[in-house]
Scaffold this motif. Sequence first.
Motif, short mmCIF file in Angstrom:
data_model
loop_
_atom_site.label_atom_id
_atom_site.label_comp_id
_atom_site.label_asym_id
_atom_site.label_seq_id
_atom_site.Cartn_x
_atom_site.Cartn_y
_atom_site.Cartn_z
N MET A 97 -11.70 -6.27 -1.08
CA MET A 97 -12.00 -5.61 0.03
C MET A 97 -11.17 -6.31 1.20
SD MET A 97 -15.72 -6.10 2.44
CE MET A 97 -15.25 -7.90 2.75
N SER A 98 -10.75 -7.56 1.24
CA SER A 98 -10.05 -8.09 2.17
C SER A 98 -8.48 -7.35 2.02
CB SER A 98 -9.68 -9.58 2.05
OG SER A 98 -10.94 -10.22 2.27
N VAL A 99 -8.02 -7.40 0.60
CA VAL A 99 -6.62 -6.52 0.62
C VAL A 99 -6.47 -5.23 1.04
CG1 VAL A 99 -5.06 -5.83 -1.60
CG2 VAL A 99 -6.17 -8.13 -1.44
N ASN A 100 -7.75 -4.49 0.64
CA ASN A 100 -7.91 -3.01 1.20
C ASN A 100 -7.75 -2.90 2.90
OD1 ASN A 100 -8.28 -2.08 -1.25
ND2 ASN A 100 -10.41 -2.07 -1.12
N ARG A 101 -8.25 -4.03 3.48
CA ARG A 101 -8.17 -4.04 4.84
C ARG A 101 -6.61 -4.31 5.49
NH1 ARG A 101 -12.61 -2.95 4.02
NH2 ARG A 101 -11.39 -0.97 3.73
N SER A 102 -5.92 -5.00 4.63
CA SER A 102 -4.39 -5.34 5.16
C SER A 102 -3.63 -4.23 4.91
CB SER A 102 -3.96 -6.51 3.91
OG SER A 102 -3.83 -6.17 2.68
N ARG A 103 -4.23 -2.93 4.15
CA ARG A 103 -3.40 -2.08 3.63
C ARG A 103 -3.62 -0.90 4.93
NH1 ARG A 103 -4.32 -1.84 -2.80
NH2 ARG A 103 -2.70 -3.66 -3.33
N GLU A 104 -4.45 -1.06 5.87
CA GLU A 104 -4.82 -0.08 6.96
C GLU A 104 -3.96 -0.23 8.11
OE1 GLU A 104 -8.90 -1.08 7.65
OE2 GLU A 104 -9.58 0.06 5.85
N ARG A 105 -2.88 -0.85 7.86
CA ARG A 105 -1.74 -1.03 8.90
C ARG A 105 -2.26 -1.46 10.29
NH1 ARG A 105 2.61 2.42 6.90
NH2 ARG A 105 1.93 3.77 5.44
N TRP A 106 -3.03 -2.38 10.10
CA TRP A 106 -3.37 -3.10 11.57
C TRP A 106 -2.42 -4.24 11.69
CZ3 TRP A 106 -7.30 -1.37 13.97
CH2 TRP A 106 -8.46 -0.79 13.46
N ASP A 107 -2.17 -4.15 12.88
CA ASP A 107 -1.20 -5.47 13.33
C ASP A 107 -2.19 -6.91 13.21
OD1 ASP A 107 1.07 -4.22 13.90
OD2 ASP A 107 -0.01 -3.70 16.04
N LEU A 108 -3.30 -6.98 13.40
CA LEU A 108 -4.11 -7.98 13.33
C LEU A 108 -5.71 -7.56 12.87
CD1 LEU A 108 -3.56 -10.31 16.26
CD2 LEU A 108 -2.88 -10.70 14.06
#
Length: 276
Positions: A97-108
């Motif tokens: 789940m955390s990895v998926n959030r990192s792939r959503e192109r958020w700066d933070l």
Amino acid sequence: MPPTLSRLFLVAHNIELRIVSLIVRARELADDVVLLDAGSSDETVQLANEIGCQVVRIQDQRGPQALARLLIQEDLIAEHMLLINIDDSWRLTDLSMSVNRSRERWDLHIAYHERSEEGVELDDLVLGTLGLRHVAMSLKGCESLATMPASALVADVPTALRVRFVGVEAPIQLPQRESLATASRFAQLFYWMLESKHPLLLFGIPGLVLFVLGYRLSGDLGTLLQEVNSTSVGVTLVTVAMTLTGLFGMMVALILYIMGKQVERIQHQYNWPKDN
């Protein structure tokens, strides 16, 4: 196509029982994995080194700004990064789940443990005191965090960044049981037996000796049982016990020997060097 995760940072302290499985799984999802060790006193660092994971010691740099400055100072920054705080409530199933959030192109993208305080808005919280769960950040997001003071509020995060804060309810913490420590000691003993090839010595040879003795004694049971008394019954029970114990010992030795071969195969697959 979502961006690949360039580097995954694990902030951890005394997690020797799960550090190897965690790093192996993390390597399947990220190009590089780095352990940020917060002063572990067990074998966490040693095990991470054995499987080739880079380890960086941290002291009190637990807030997002301090960690961002540390990454820049150690030249560990990358295009897409994910920092995960491994605490007692974190589970390996949370990694995807955390990895998926990192792939959503958020700066933070900051996930934090929600507090029970009433009347406190998110923007009024001090950024450095958030109970971090994970921080997914781009290179620009990391550099912006590094420039913010320790007293900065959530509202002070630059609006030019693509930012999201997600509160996560902390699960109920059950008291640790003494059986966990017992299980840890048993696991260490079990692994020592596999590594040192002691199963064949501790179980195989004694088992073979008892089985042979029991088999030899069983040849005289026919004569002894012609006259049933306490002596003949006792010898019969001892013979049966020796034979079964010997057979059980040989089976245990064989099973542990096969499991040891499986451990060696897994170590070879993941390039896990063993001590000579």
